[in-house]
Write a protein that holds these residues in place. Structure first.
Motif, PDB file in Angstrom:
ATOM      1  N   ARG A 283      -2.988 -11.653 -26.458  1.00  0.00           N
ATOM      2  CA  ARG A 283      -2.960 -13.081 -26.112  1.00  0.00           C
ATOM      3  C   ARG A 283      -1.541 -13.538 -25.800  1.00  0.00           C
ATOM      4  N   SER A 284      -0.574 -12.972 -26.533  1.00  0.00           N
ATOM      5  CA  SER A 284       0.813 -13.363 -26.273  1.00  0.00           C
ATOM      6  C   SER A 284       1.288 -12.914 -24.907  1.00  0.00           C
ATOM      7  N   ALA A 285       0.589 -11.933 -24.314  1.00  0.00           N
ATOM      8  CA  ALA A 285       0.929 -11.482 -22.966  1.00  0.00           C
ATOM      9  C   ALA A 285       0.260 -12.333 -21.895  1.00  0.00           C
ATOM     10  N   GLY A 286      -0.482 -13.366 -22.309  1.00  0.00           N
ATOM     11  CA  GLY A 286      -1.070 -14.278 -21.340  1.00  0.00           C
ATOM     12  C   GLY A 286      -2.545 -14.084 -21.089  1.00  0.00           C
ATOM     13  N   VAL A 287      -3.189 -13.155 -21.764  1.00  0.00           N
ATOM     14  CA  VAL A 287      -4.612 -12.911 -21.570  1.00  0.00           C
ATOM     15  C   VAL A 287      -5.396 -13.815 -22.512  1.00  0.00           C
ATOM     16  N   ASP A 288      -6.400 -14.493 -21.963  1.00  0.00           N
ATOM     17  CA  ASP A 288      -7.299 -15.324 -22.773  1.00  0.00           C
ATOM     18  C   ASP A 288      -8.381 -14.415 -23.347  1.00  0.00           C
ATOM     19  N   LEU A 289      -8.086 -13.870 -24.517  1.00  0.00           N
ATOM     20  CA  LEU A 289      -8.942 -12.844 -25.099  1.00  0.00           C
ATOM     21  C   LEU A 289      -9.844 -13.441 -26.170  1.00  0.00           C
ATOM     22  N   ARG A 290     -11.110 -13.085 -26.098  1.00  0.00           N
ATOM     23  CA  ARG A 290     -12.082 -13.486 -27.116  1.00  0.00           C
ATOM     24  C   ARG A 290     -12.498 -12.232 -27.880  1.00  0.00           C
ATOM     25  N   LEU A 291     -12.386 -12.305 -29.184  1.00  0.00           N
ATOM     26  CA  LEU A 291     -12.734 -11.184 -30.055  1.00  0.00           C
ATOM     27  C   LEU A 291     -14.120 -11.407 -30.621  1.00  0.00           C
ATOM     28  N   ASP A 292     -15.004 -10.442 -30.420  1.00  0.00           N
ATOM     29  CA  ASP A 292     -16.395 -10.548 -30.852  1.00  0.00           C
ATOM     30  C   ASP A 292     -16.739  -9.314 -31.673  1.00  0.00           C
ATOM     31  N   VAL A 293     -16.913  -9.504 -32.983  1.00  0.00           N
ATOM     32  CA  VAL A 293     -17.254  -8.405 -33.882  1.00  0.00           C
ATOM     33  C   VAL A 293     -18.695  -8.587 -34.313  1.00  0.00           C
ATOM     34  N   ARG A 294     -19.516  -7.567 -34.055  1.00  0.00           N
ATOM     35  CA  ARG A 294     -20.927  -7.624 -34.387  1.00  0.00           C
ATOM     36  C   ARG A 294     -21.259  -6.553 -35.417  1.00  0.00           C
ATOM     37  N   GLY A 295     -22.278  -6.839 -36.201  1.00  0.00           N
ATOM     38  CA  GLY A 295     -22.641  -5.916 -37.260  1.00  0.00           C
ATOM     39  C   GLY A 295     -21.751  -6.097 -38.469  1.00  0.00           C
ATOM     40  N   THR A 296     -21.993  -5.319 -39.468  1.00  0.00           N
ATOM     41  CA  THR A 296     -21.226  -5.403 -40.716  1.00  0.00           C
ATOM     42  C   THR A 296     -20.075  -4.403 -40.646  1.00  0.00           C
ATOM     43  N   ALA A 297     -18.856  -4.951 -40.688  1.00  0.00           N
ATOM     44  CA  ALA A 297     -17.679  -4.070 -40.660  1.00  0.00           C
ATOM     45  C   ALA A 297     -17.661  -3.201 -41.914  1.00  0.00           C
ATOM     46  N   ARG A 298     -17.357  -1.934 -41.733  1.00  0.00           N
ATOM     47  CA  ARG A 298     -17.332  -0.985 -42.846  1.00  0.00           C
ATOM     48  C   ARG A 298     -16.210   0.017 -42.615  1.00  0.00           C
ATOM     49  N   PRO A 299     -15.740   0.660 -43.678  1.00  0.00           N
ATOM     50  CA  PRO A 299     -14.712   1.691 -43.500  1.00  0.00           C
ATOM     51  C   PRO A 299     -15.255   2.863 -42.680  1.00  0.00           C
ATOM     52  N   LEU A 300     -14.496   3.287 -41.711  1.00  0.00           N
ATOM     53  CA  LEU A 300     -14.884   4.407 -40.859  1.00  0.00           C
ATOM     54  C   LEU A 300     -14.052   5.635 -41.214  1.00  0.00           C
ATOM     55  N   PRO A 301     -14.525   6.830 -40.853  1.00  0.00           N
ATOM     56  CA  PRO A 301     -13.667   8.018 -41.003  1.00  0.00           C
ATOM     57  C   PRO A 301     -12.332   7.812 -40.301  1.00  0.00           C
ATOM     58  N   THR A 302     -11.288   8.357 -40.877  1.00  0.00           N
ATOM     59  CA  THR A 302      -9.932   8.087 -40.385  1.00  0.00           C
ATOM     60  C   THR A 302      -9.791   8.393 -38.906  1.00  0.00           C
ATOM     61  N   GLY A 303     -10.297   9.550 -38.474  1.00  0.00           N
ATOM     62  CA  GLY A 303     -10.158   9.921 -37.064  1.00  0.00           C
ATOM     63  C   GLY A 303     -10.916   8.983 -36.147  1.00  0.00           C
ATOM     64  N   VAL A 304     -12.131   8.598 -36.553  1.00  0.00           N
ATOM     65  CA  VAL A 304     -12.929   7.683 -35.740  1.00  0.00           C
ATOM     66  C   VAL A 304     -12.261   6.317 -35.683  1.00  0.00           C
ATOM     67  N   ASP A 305     -11.763   5.853 -36.831  1.00  0.00           N
ATOM     68  CA  ASP A 305     -11.122   4.541 -36.891  1.00  0.00           C
ATOM     69  C   ASP A 305      -9.902   4.481 -35.978  1.00  0.00           C
ATOM     70  N   LEU A 306      -9.064   5.528 -36.023  1.00  0.00           N
ATOM     71  CA  LEU A 306      -7.871   5.558 -35.178  1.00  0.00           C
ATOM     72  C   LEU A 306      -8.244   5.642 -33.704  1.00  0.00           C
ATOM     73  N   SER A 307      -9.218   6.496 -33.369  1.00  0.00           N
ATOM     74  CA  SER A 307      -9.608   6.637 -31.969  1.00  0.00           C
ATOM     75  C   SER A 307     -10.204   5.345 -31.425  1.00  0.00           C
ATOM     76  N   ALA A 308     -11.025   4.658 -32.233  1.00  0.00           N
ATOM     77  CA  ALA A 308     -11.597   3.385 -31.781  1.00  0.00           C
ATOM     78  C   ALA A 308     -10.493   2.362 -31.522  1.00  0.00           C
ATOM     79  N   TYR A 309      -9.525   2.309 -32.416  1.00  0.00           N
ATOM     80  CA  TYR A 309      -8.410   1.373 -32.223  1.00  0.00           C
ATOM     81  C   TYR A 309      -7.628   1.715 -30.960  1.00  0.00           C
ATOM     82  N   ARG A 310      -7.349   3.010 -30.755  1.00  0.00           N
ATOM     83  CA  ARG A 310      -6.554   3.409 -29.586  1.00  0.00           C
ATOM     84  C   ARG A 310      -7.310   3.151 -28.288  1.00  0.00           C
ATOM     85  N   ILE A 311      -8.617   3.330 -28.299  1.00  0.00           N
ATOM     86  CA  ILE A 311      -9.393   3.045 -27.088  1.00  0.00           C
ATOM     87  C   ILE A 311      -9.337   1.562 -26.769  1.00  0.00           C
TER      88      ILE A 311
END
Length: 404
Positions: A283-311
């Protein structure tokens, strides 16, 4: 000239350093020659003709020479020694010459492979037995016959045992070499995999941070004279983004230098729990970003969590880089066995960017996202969506999805 040509091979033969085993064979041959000649002299056969005595002595000397040459020509040495033993014993000579046959039999059996391994020792035993039977030099010649045949067979079987032992040693060494080769290949592949992981991390860190910095620096340059307050705020964002990128890169370098590269205390492992901070940077770069989280957030396996964030980070970086200040949506959907990351933007106001199937559009970022998704049994799809662009990735969160 011809004399010089003839003397050169002789000089090389004389000056060449002999192999220690060849010298040992010559010493053994000399001892056997002297011993068998003394045994023949004491055998009590004094009434033999001079021709027979010369024949026995010549046969003993020749049999001894086969012992000296046994490593050079094993089969011929065994054959000649057997013939010499037959001749010497047939004319009443010392039966101890069978020792020479046994020594050459050992070398012949140890040196070669034979289809009918029993044929050669059998023929040598029969020939030696025939010579003892014809000569009958001793009173108990039957016992001598059995002893001579037994000595020859013992020499042959000892050679077979030595050959099998050598083959086992060679096979063990080959297996060890193969294990070392496979280990080296595994280490090399692990190094390549680690380099790929590091390249992904560096790309994600640098590309995202530099894109934000480039956009905000451009804004600061445009408003520097007209709106100093906004320029100061923009430079603060640039400073914060730069510090964060340097911190992550410093942690990554520490991982490379640390003796335990898998130490979780050093590894820069952001996850979907940090997605709100990532959204604020975009958003600070000027993008009007809307964050939409669906489902119940839960701890993910470390590799999956990092890969999802990087994607998500790479997809949003592409929005900042290619679309500019547009409206975008980041949707994260937690499911029972997987997690979905969906980034959609409304598209730039200027010329449309190329589709994903165009060659210059498929850069390292999209390739890296696909690899991250495939690593955990998922997929990534990217392409035009209306007037904008959409990146949708699915990563499995159960153990069966982990392809690492």
């Amino acid at each position: 000239m011809s004399g010089t040509a003839l003397t050169r091979p002789v000089q090389r033969f004389v000056t060449r350093r002999p192999h220690p085993l060849i010298l040992l064979d010559f010493a053994l041959a000399a001892l056997l020659c002297v011993g068998v000649l003394m045994a023949d002299a004491r055998s009590g056969v004094h009434h033999a003709a001079a021709g027979e005595s010369a024949l026995r002595a010549g046969g003993i000397v020749l049999a001894a020479l086969t012992v000296a040459a046994r490593r050079l020509h094993p089969r011929w040495s065994f054959a000649v020694a057997t013939l010499c033993a037959f001749v010497v014993t047939a004319v009443g000579g010392a039966p101890q010459i069978s020792v020479c046959v046994a020594v050459t039999a050992y070398t012949a059996a140890e040196a070669g492979e034979y289809v009918f391994w029993w044929a050669r020792p059998g023929a040598a035993g029969l020939l030696t037995a025939a010579g003892v039977a014809l000569g009958r030099a001793a009173a108990s010649w039957q016992a001598v016959l059995v002893a001579d045949v037994a000595i020859i067979c013992v020499g042959w079987f000892a050679g077979l045992a030595a050959r099998e032992r050598r083959k086992r040693i060679i096979a063990t060494a080959e297996r060890q070499t193969e294990r070392e080769r496979r280990h080296a290949a595994a280490v090399h592949q692990a190094a390549l995999d680690e380099r790929l992981v590091i390249a992904r991390e560096l790309h994600d860190i640098v590309a995202h941070s530099m894109s934000v910095i480039a956009v905000r620096a451009g804004v600061a340059r445009m408003v520097m004279n007209n709106d100093p307050a906004q320029a100061e705020e923009t430079l603060g964002i640039v400073e914060t983004t730069t510090r964060q990128a340097l911190h992550e890169m410093r942690l990554l370098v520490q991982v490379l230098r640390h003796e335990n590269a898998l130490d979780p205390a050093l590894a820069p492992t952001p996850g979907l729990a940090d997605i709100a901070s990532l959204a604020d940077q975009v958003r600070s770069a000027g993008v009007d970003l809307r964050l939409d989280v669906r489902g119940t957030a839960r701890p993910l396996p470390t590799g999956v969590d990092l890969s999802a964030y990087r994607i998500a980070q790479e997809a949003l970086t592409n929005v900042v880089r290619h679309a500019g200040p547009v409206q975008a949506t980041l949707r994260i959907e937690y499911r029972t066995e997987d997690v979905v990351i969906d980034v959609t933007d409304s598209g730039p106001s200027g010329p449309r960017r190329p589709a994903i199937h165009e060659p210059h559009a498929a850069g390292h970022g999209l390739i890296g996202m696909r690899e991250r998704a495939a690593l955990y049994g998922g997929y990534l799809r990217a392409g035009r969506h209306g007037g904008g662009f959409q990146v949708r990735a699915l990563l499995r969160t159960d153990d069966t999805g982990d392809r690492s």
